[in-house]
Write a protein that holds these residues in place. Structure first.
Motif, PDB file in Angstrom:
ATOM      1  N   PHE A  27     -15.242   1.826  -4.487  1.00  0.00           N
ATOM      2  CA  PHE A  27     -15.227   3.264  -4.210  1.00  0.00           C
ATOM      3  C   PHE A  27     -15.340   4.024  -5.531  1.00  0.00           C
ATOM      4  O   PHE A  27     -14.347   4.444  -6.127  1.00  0.00           O
ATOM      5  CB  PHE A  27     -13.946   3.662  -3.469  1.00  0.00           C
ATOM      6  CG  PHE A  27     -13.826   3.071  -2.083  1.00  0.00           C
ATOM      7  CD1 PHE A  27     -14.713   3.427  -1.083  1.00  0.00           C
ATOM      8  CD2 PHE A  27     -12.818   2.156  -1.788  1.00  0.00           C
ATOM      9  CE1 PHE A  27     -14.604   2.888   0.186  1.00  0.00           C
ATOM     10  CE2 PHE A  27     -12.699   1.616  -0.525  1.00  0.00           C
ATOM     11  CZ  PHE A  27     -13.604   1.974   0.476  1.00  0.00           C
ATOM     12  N   LYS A  28     -16.554   4.194  -5.987  1.00  0.00           N
ATOM     13  CA  LYS A  28     -16.804   4.755  -7.316  1.00  0.00           C
ATOM     14  C   LYS A  28     -16.258   6.177  -7.481  1.00  0.00           C
ATOM     15  O   LYS A  28     -15.926   6.595  -8.597  1.00  0.00           O
ATOM     16  CB  LYS A  28     -18.312   4.749  -7.600  1.00  0.00           C
ATOM     17  CG  LYS A  28     -18.949   3.370  -7.564  1.00  0.00           C
ATOM     18  CD  LYS A  28     -18.439   2.496  -8.699  1.00  0.00           C
ATOM     19  CE  LYS A  28     -19.178   1.161  -8.724  1.00  0.00           C
ATOM     20  NZ  LYS A  28     -18.687   0.277  -9.817  1.00  0.00           N
ATOM     21  N   LYS A  29     -16.162   6.924  -6.378  1.00  0.00           N
ATOM     22  CA  LYS A  29     -15.739   8.314  -6.476  1.00  0.00           C
ATOM     23  C   LYS A  29     -14.243   8.505  -6.190  1.00  0.00           C
ATOM     24  O   LYS A  29     -13.752   9.635  -6.153  1.00  0.00           O
ATOM     25  CB  LYS A  29     -16.554   9.174  -5.509  1.00  0.00           C
ATOM     26  CG  LYS A  29     -18.040   9.206  -5.850  1.00  0.00           C
ATOM     27  CD  LYS A  29     -18.801  10.139  -4.917  1.00  0.00           C
ATOM     28  CE  LYS A  29     -20.286  10.166  -5.295  1.00  0.00           C
ATOM     29  NZ  LYS A  29     -21.057  11.084  -4.413  1.00  0.00           N
ATOM     30  N   LEU A  30     -13.547   7.410  -5.982  1.00  0.00           N
ATOM     31  CA  LEU A  30     -12.131   7.487  -5.646  1.00  0.00           C
ATOM     32  C   LEU A  30     -11.319   8.077  -6.800  1.00  0.00           C
ATOM     33  O   LEU A  30     -11.448   7.646  -7.946  1.00  0.00           O
ATOM     34  CB  LEU A  30     -11.608   6.088  -5.296  1.00  0.00           C
ATOM     35  CG  LEU A  30     -10.300   6.024  -4.503  1.00  0.00           C
ATOM     36  CD1 LEU A  30     -10.479   6.643  -3.123  1.00  0.00           C
ATOM     37  CD2 LEU A  30      -9.847   4.560  -4.370  1.00  0.00           C
ATOM     38  N   ARG A  31     -10.507   9.064  -6.461  1.00  0.00           N
ATOM     39  CA  ARG A  31      -9.661   9.693  -7.475  1.00  0.00           C
ATOM     40  C   ARG A  31      -8.166   9.443  -7.236  1.00  0.00           C
ATOM     41  O   ARG A  31      -7.376   9.594  -8.169  1.00  0.00           O
ATOM     42  CB  ARG A  31      -9.922  11.196  -7.516  1.00  0.00           C
ATOM     43  CG  ARG A  31     -11.328  11.550  -7.970  1.00  0.00           C
ATOM     44  CD  ARG A  31     -11.487  13.027  -8.212  1.00  0.00           C
ATOM     45  NE  ARG A  31     -12.809  13.337  -8.764  1.00  0.00           N
ATOM     46  CZ  ARG A  31     -13.175  14.543  -9.172  1.00  0.00           C
ATOM     47  NH1 ARG A  31     -12.327  15.563  -9.096  1.00  0.00           N
ATOM     48  NH2 ARG A  31     -14.386  14.738  -9.661  1.00  0.00           N
ATOM     49  N   TYR A  32      -7.823   9.094  -6.014  1.00  0.00           N
ATOM     50  CA  TYR A  32      -6.399   8.882  -5.676  1.00  0.00           C
ATOM     51  C   TYR A  32      -6.287   7.597  -4.867  1.00  0.00           C
ATOM     52  O   TYR A  32      -6.931   7.452  -3.827  1.00  0.00           O
ATOM     53  CB  TYR A  32      -5.881  10.065  -4.856  1.00  0.00           C
ATOM     54  CG  TYR A  32      -4.417   9.955  -4.425  1.00  0.00           C
ATOM     55  CD1 TYR A  32      -3.417  10.573  -5.155  1.00  0.00           C
ATOM     56  CD2 TYR A  32      -4.057   9.224  -3.299  1.00  0.00           C
ATOM     57  CE1 TYR A  32      -2.082  10.478  -4.766  1.00  0.00           C
ATOM     58  CE2 TYR A  32      -2.733   9.116  -2.904  1.00  0.00           C
ATOM     59  CZ  TYR A  32      -1.752   9.738  -3.642  1.00  0.00           C
ATOM     60  OH  TYR A  32      -0.432   9.636  -3.260  1.00  0.00           O
ATOM     61  N   LEU A  33      -5.494   6.658  -5.358  1.00  0.00           N
ATOM     62  CA  LEU A  33      -5.256   5.399  -4.654  1.00  0.00           C
ATOM     63  C   LEU A  33      -3.764   5.107  -4.638  1.00  0.00           C
ATOM     64  O   LEU A  33      -3.128   4.975  -5.685  1.00  0.00           O
ATOM     65  CB  LEU A  33      -5.998   4.251  -5.339  1.00  0.00           C
ATOM     66  CG  LEU A  33      -5.771   2.859  -4.739  1.00  0.00           C
ATOM     67  CD1 LEU A  33      -6.180   2.810  -3.281  1.00  0.00           C
ATOM     68  CD2 LEU A  33      -6.522   1.789  -5.547  1.00  0.00           C
ATOM     69  N   ASN A  34      -3.214   5.002  -3.447  1.00  0.00           N
ATOM     70  CA  ASN A  34      -1.775   4.750  -3.289  1.00  0.00           C
ATOM     71  C   ASN A  34      -1.586   3.514  -2.421  1.00  0.00           C
ATOM     72  O   ASN A  34      -1.865   3.526  -1.220  1.00  0.00           O
ATOM     73  CB  ASN A  34      -1.090   5.960  -2.641  1.00  0.00           C
ATOM     74  CG  ASN A  34       0.430   5.850  -2.671  1.00  0.00           C
ATOM     75  OD1 ASN A  34       0.979   4.775  -2.908  1.00  0.00           O
ATOM     76  ND2 ASN A  34       1.110   6.957  -2.424  1.00  0.00           N
ATOM     77  N   LEU A  35      -1.111   2.440  -3.055  1.00  0.00           N
ATOM     78  CA  LEU A  35      -0.800   1.187  -2.353  1.00  0.00           C
ATOM     79  C   LEU A  35       0.688   0.861  -2.438  1.00  0.00           C
ATOM     80  O   LEU A  35       1.090  -0.300  -2.282  1.00  0.00           O
ATOM     81  CB  LEU A  35      -1.623   0.034  -2.957  1.00  0.00           C
ATOM     82  CG  LEU A  35      -3.141   0.176  -2.938  1.00  0.00           C
ATOM     83  CD1 LEU A  35      -3.791  -1.047  -3.572  1.00  0.00           C
ATOM     84  CD2 LEU A  35      -3.656   0.372  -1.526  1.00  0.00           C
ATOM     85  N   SER A  36       1.510   1.860  -2.657  1.00  0.00           N
ATOM     86  CA  SER A  36       2.942   1.619  -2.842  1.00  0.00           C
ATOM     87  C   SER A  36       3.595   1.106  -1.556  1.00  0.00           C
ATOM     88  O   SER A  36       3.228   1.495  -0.446  1.00  0.00           O
ATOM     89  CB  SER A  36       3.633   2.906  -3.293  1.00  0.00           C
ATOM     90  OG  SER A  36       3.532   3.918  -2.310  1.00  0.00           O
ATOM     91  N   SER A  37       4.541   0.183  -1.750  1.00  0.00           N
ATOM     92  CA  SER A  37       5.334  -0.388  -0.643  1.00  0.00           C
ATOM     93  C   SER A  37       4.442  -0.991   0.429  1.00  0.00           C
ATOM     94  O   SER A  37       4.650  -0.773   1.628  1.00  0.00           O
ATOM     95  CB  SER A  37       6.264   0.676  -0.039  1.00  0.00           C
ATOM     96  OG  SER A  37       7.135   1.204  -1.002  1.00  0.00           O
ATOM     97  N   THR A  38       3.457  -1.771   0.002  1.00  0.00           N
ATOM     98  CA  THR A  38       2.551  -2.419   0.953  1.00  0.00           C
ATOM     99  C   THR A  38       2.747  -3.938   0.987  1.00  0.00           C
ATOM    100  O   THR A  38       2.308  -4.589   1.935  1.00  0.00           O
ATOM    101  CB  THR A  38       1.091  -2.106   0.596  1.00  0.00           C
ATOM    102  OG1 THR A  38       0.892  -2.300  -0.812  1.00  0.00           O
ATOM    103  CG2 THR A  38       0.751  -0.662   0.930  1.00  0.00           C
ATOM    104  N   TYR A  39       3.343  -4.518  -0.039  1.00  0.00           N
ATOM    105  CA  TYR A  39       3.739  -5.929  -0.055  1.00  0.00           C
ATOM    106  C   TYR A  39       2.559  -6.886   0.144  1.00  0.00           C
ATOM    107  O   TYR A  39       2.653  -7.883   0.865  1.00  0.00           O
ATOM    108  CB  TYR A  39       4.812  -6.186   1.009  1.00  0.00           C
ATOM    109  CG  TYR A  39       5.934  -5.199   0.985  1.00  0.00           C
ATOM    110  CD1 TYR A  39       6.801  -5.123  -0.097  1.00  0.00           C
ATOM    111  CD2 TYR A  39       6.112  -4.295   2.035  1.00  0.00           C
ATOM    112  CE1 TYR A  39       7.820  -4.193  -0.135  1.00  0.00           C
ATOM    113  CE2 TYR A  39       7.137  -3.359   2.004  1.00  0.00           C
ATOM    114  CZ  TYR A  39       7.976  -3.312   0.915  1.00  0.00           C
ATOM    115  OH  TYR A  39       8.977  -2.377   0.884  1.00  0.00           O
ATOM    116  N   PHE A  40       1.400  -6.586  -0.510  1.00  0.00           N
ATOM    117  CA  PHE A  40       0.280  -7.522  -0.477  1.00  0.00           C
ATOM    118  C   PHE A  40       0.688  -8.833  -1.145  1.00  0.00           C
ATOM    119  O   PHE A  40       1.550  -8.865  -2.030  1.00  0.00           O
ATOM    120  CB  PHE A  40      -0.919  -6.940  -1.226  1.00  0.00           C
ATOM    121  CG  PHE A  40      -1.680  -5.888  -0.463  1.00  0.00           C
ATOM    122  CD1 PHE A  40      -2.581  -6.257   0.535  1.00  0.00           C
ATOM    123  CD2 PHE A  40      -1.513  -4.544  -0.747  1.00  0.00           C
ATOM    124  CE1 PHE A  40      -3.290  -5.295   1.234  1.00  0.00           C
ATOM    125  CE2 PHE A  40      -2.220  -3.580  -0.059  1.00  0.00           C
ATOM    126  CZ  PHE A  40      -3.112  -3.953   0.946  1.00  0.00           C
TER     127      PHE A  40
END
Length: 631
Positions: free
Chosen positions: A33-46
């Protein structure tokens, strides 16, 4: 997660936080996602690690990976260096113990404004750095709860843009460097829970914008004056558990924004007067616990604040009750233990914060008089009045909210009331008398009960076994009699039982074997007898002192053979039977002889009867002989 998300080629904001992805890895395609400015993966436990392709998100402003992985340790953060637009980075709760070169990766982010790396297990931090890329951009730095085992790096003072610096519980030691004063933009500073020592540098006087200063649980020394006076914007000042001394500067009275003042656990002395509090209109928390401060305030003073939490334990307040307390209507916790307060409670005391107070501690003073039969504190949960001079009967009515009651070491008399809601009661070292009534069996929420060293007598009520939630029971040093009730085995949560120094008799009930949580037992100095039960939980309690002072007890726990005990008991019983029979015969014989010696008429009559009996026996004997000879 489905790769069909790639169809969102213009995606700028992706928030997958607070989902449970425990069985899958972070998808590689997110890095597309080249245009992504905000990524939130908090508390996902991958599971697994973080794909290096995330480094392709060169337009990313915000990356939140806090608690994004489940039990996976990272050893490489090189992919971070490609996120040149990143402003906000949160890696908290990841495992970075295998990434010693973390700083090099982070230092490649020239636009970084917020860096949060709390609870990541870091154990290295560079002592010196040639160049820090984010010195003019970084505003928030959180490295709390790590294990650096290092001095505070001086290069931190170069990050002049910092407004928030949190380093608490991170293993820093040594002195606070003078360069701390270069962080003039700071509004929040937390250095608590480290091993910092020495005198606070005077350069901290330049931190005039500080609103919160937290430096508890260190070994900082010296006076509070010389560096603290200019911090007039402070809202929270927390310096508890240090080694500060000297007196409190009168300039504290100028901290008009202050809401929390915590100096507990220091060695501050001197006198506090109205001047120190004159402008503290917003003060809500005042904690001076353990200091040698004398609070000298006029009886007519009306404080400008309404406190919620007050702890003046070990400060000099007495001998009179501080009159200014009567104007406090919002106190939730009040600690005035060991304050040298004497006399009786003033009439107004029962009305202070009566609808808000939950914790009241007046222990270790010299307060006397009788307690009211009921309390007006409608939300009170804990009341501690131990080690005072209270007397008379115990209050019969307690607030339904009260859970903990400490009244030990006073002079209370009378019997125990019915307090159905209490959970912990300490009434040791009083003068309570009467029987141990069944009223305590109605204290159904009881977990802790100490009635030791009173004048209680009678038997232990059988209903005590209904207190299945009780953890600790101490009835020692009273005058209790009778047997230990079998029902005591029903107290399945019991961990400690002390019945020592009473007049209890009979055998030890085997129901004690079923108290599987029991870790402390004391039955010493009673009149107990018989074999000590063995097995189950009592097998772990093999200290002979548990049973000492009970001469008729036997068992392997006290190295006393029960067979020999019974054998000796039988011999003793027969021996006493024969001795008493012989003594009775001897006594009767001499009484009889004494009467014959003293009474002439009785003596003549007795020997006359003897002669008659002798003649009759002789005649009968002769007749029998003649009959035999005739045959």
């Amino acid at each position: 997660m489905n790769s069909s998300l790639l169809a969102l080629s213009h995606l700028k904001h992706l928030d997958l936080s607070v989902n449970d992805f425990r069985r899958i890895r972070i998808p590689e395609f997110i890095g597309s996602f080249k245009k992504l400015r905000y990524l939130n993966l908090s508390s996902t436990y991958f599971m697994g690690g973080i794909p290096a392709r995330l480094g392709n998100l060169s337009s990313l402003y915000v990356l939140d990976l806090s608690d994004a992985l489940d039990f996976t340790s990272l050893d490489n953060l090189d992919w971070l260096s490609h996120l040149t637009s990143l402003k906000n980075l949160d890696l908290s709760w990841l495992k970075l113990t295998g990434a010693p070169d973390w700083f090099s990766s982070v230092n490649m982010l020239p636009s970084l404004q917020v860096l949060s790396m709390s609870y990541v297990g870091l154990d290295t931090i560079p002592a010196s750095v040639v160049h820090v890329n984010f010195t003019s951009s970084l505003t928030v730095l959180d490295l709390s709860f790590n294990n650096f085992n290092s001095i505070l790096p001086k290069w931190l003072g170069n990050i002049s843009s910092l407004t928030h610096l949190d380093l608490h519980y991170s293993g820093f030691y040594g002195v606070i460097p003078d360069t701390i004063g270069d962080l003039g933009s700071l509004t929040f500073l937390d250095l608590g829970g480290n091993q910092l020592e020495g005198i606070v540098p005077k350069s901290m006087v330049d931190l005039r914008r500080l609103k919160e200063l937290h430096m508890p649980s260190n070994q900082l020394t010296g006076n509070l004056g010389g560096w603290l006076e200019q911090m007039t914007n402070l809202i929270i000042l927390d310096l508890r558990s240090n080694l500060f001394n000297g007196s409190m500067p009168s300039s504290f009275g100028k901290f008009s924004n202050l809401t929390e003042l915590n100096l507990a656990g220091n060695s501050v002395g001197g006198v506090l007067s109205e001047v120190h509090f004159e402008n503290l209109t917003r003060l809500r928390l005042l904690d001076l616990y353990g200091n040698s401060i004398t609070i000298s305030i006029g009886q007519s003073w009306v404080p400008p604040f309404q406190l919620r939490y007050v702890d003046l334990t070990k400060c000099q307040l007495g001998p009179q009750f501080p009159e200014w307390l009567q104007f406090q209507t919002q106190i939730q916790e009040l600690h005035l233990a060991d304050c040298k307060i004497a006399g009786t409670m003033p009439a107004w005391f029962g009305n202070i914060s009566s609808s808000t107070i939950t914790y009241l501690d007046l222990s270790n003073n010299q307060i006397g008089g009788k307690l009211s039969s009921s309390f007006k504190f409608t939300k009170l949960e804990t009341l501690s009045l131990d080690s005072n001079r209270f007397e008379g009967p115990l209050p019969t009515m307690l607030p339904s909210t009260l859970q903990t009651l400490y009244l030990s070491d006073n002079s209370f008399t009378g019997q125990l009331p019915i307090w159905p809601h209490v959970q912990s009661v300490a009434l040791s070292d009083n003068m309570l008398d009467g029987g141990l009534s069944s009223s305590i069996c109605q204290w159904t929420y009881l977990k802790f009960l100490d009635l030791s060293n009173n004048k209680l007598f009678g038997e232990i009520p059988k209903g005590i076994g209904d207190l299945i939630g009780l953890n600790n029971l101490n009835l020692s040093r009273n005058h209790l009699q009778g047997k230990i009730p079998w029902e005591i085995g029903g107290m399945e949560s019991l961990e400690s039982l002390d019945l020592s120094i009473n007049d209890l008799s009979g055998s030890i009930p085997e129901s004690l074997l079923t108290l599987y949580s029991l870790s402390y037992l004391n039955l010493s100095y009673n009149n107990l007898s018989g074999m000590i039960p063995t097995g189950y939980q009592l097998q772990t309690l093999n200290d002979p002192s548990i049973y000492m002072g009970n001469a008729d007890l036997c068992g392997p726990q006290i190295f006393k053979n029960c067979f020999m005990q019974e054998y000796k008991k039988e011999i003793s019983e027969w021996l006493w039977f024969y001795i008493s029979m012989i003594l009775g015969f001897v006594m009767g014989f001499w009484i009889f002889c004494g009467i014959l010696f003293l009474k002439d008429a009785w003596r003549h009559a007795y020997f006359h009867i003897i002669d008659d009996m002798y003649d009759w026996v002789w005649v009968q004997w002769q007749l029998i002989l003649r009959r035999l000879l005739r045959r």
